[in-house]
Design a protein around this motif. Structure first.
Motif, short mmCIF file in Angstrom:
data_model
loop_
_atom_site.label_atom_id
_atom_site.label_comp_id
_atom_site.label_asym_id
_atom_site.label_seq_id
_atom_site.Cartn_x
_atom_site.Cartn_y
_atom_site.Cartn_z
N GLY A 94 0.87 -1.42 -0.02
CA GLY A 94 0.14 0.09 0.11
C GLY A 94 0.70 1.17 0.08
N LEU A 95 1.97 1.25 0.71
CA LEU A 95 2.82 2.44 0.82
C LEU A 95 3.55 2.82 -0.46
N LEU A 96 3.90 1.63 -1.19
CA LEU A 96 4.70 1.56 -2.29
C LEU A 96 3.64 2.10 -3.36
N LEU A 97 2.33 1.79 -3.47
CA LEU A 97 1.25 2.26 -4.50
C LEU A 97 0.99 3.71 -3.98
N LEU A 98 1.06 4.21 -2.87
CA LEU A 98 0.74 5.55 -2.60
C LEU A 98 1.93 6.28 -3.20
N ILE A 99 3.19 5.96 -3.00
CA ILE A 99 4.08 6.71 -3.11
C ILE A 99 4.28 6.66 -4.95
N GLY A 101 1.88 6.65 -6.86
CA GLY A 101 0.80 7.61 -7.30
C GLY A 101 1.09 9.02 -7.03
N LEU A 102 1.92 9.58 -6.04
CA LEU A 102 2.45 10.79 -6.00
C LEU A 102 3.27 11.25 -7.19
N PHE A 103 3.93 10.21 -7.79
CA PHE A 103 4.92 10.66 -8.68
C PHE A 103 4.25 10.45 -10.09
N SER A 104 3.21 9.98 -10.28
CA SER A 104 2.70 9.87 -11.73
C SER A 104 1.89 10.94 -12.17
N PRO A 105 1.86 11.45 -13.51
CA PRO A 105 1.19 12.67 -14.19
C PRO A 105 -0.23 12.67 -13.83
#
Length: 105
Positions: A94-99, A101-105
């Protein structure tokens, strides 16, 4: 059936690996104290020396016994450890998916 105490192990080897027959001391219905050897071997040993155990014995031959050491706590401990690992992996994913998502356009 009675309560006894594991007093020793008899070790034998199968394909080079040790297996253990527990030796328990227990009291017969007539009050006689005796010892018996578990007919079923296990690895690791069933119970520890000095531990109380439920002893099922053959009245015709009290030296033949089966031992119930209530191993459930070990199983519960292993299940809890597996559950903790699964939860930790889920949180990490979940943490990896959140991170991500923060860096995707």
């Amino acid at each position: 059936m009675t309560t006894g105490t594991i007093v020793a192990y008899e070790v034998t080897y199968t394909d080079g690996s040790p297996i253990y027959h527990s030796i328990a001391e227990f009291r017969l219905q007539d009050g006689t104290v005796t010892r018996g050897r578990s007919v079923i071997a296990s690895s690791p040993p069933a119970g520890r020396v000095g531990a109380a155990a439920t002893v099922y014995y053959n009245p015709a031959n009290p030296a033949e016994i089966d031992i119930d050491t209530n191993r459930t706590p070990v199983i519960n401990c292993c299940a809890a450890a597996v559950a903790v690992v699964i939860v930790a992996l889920a949180l990490l994913c979940g943490l990896l998916l959140l991170i991500a998502g923060l860096f995707s356009p």
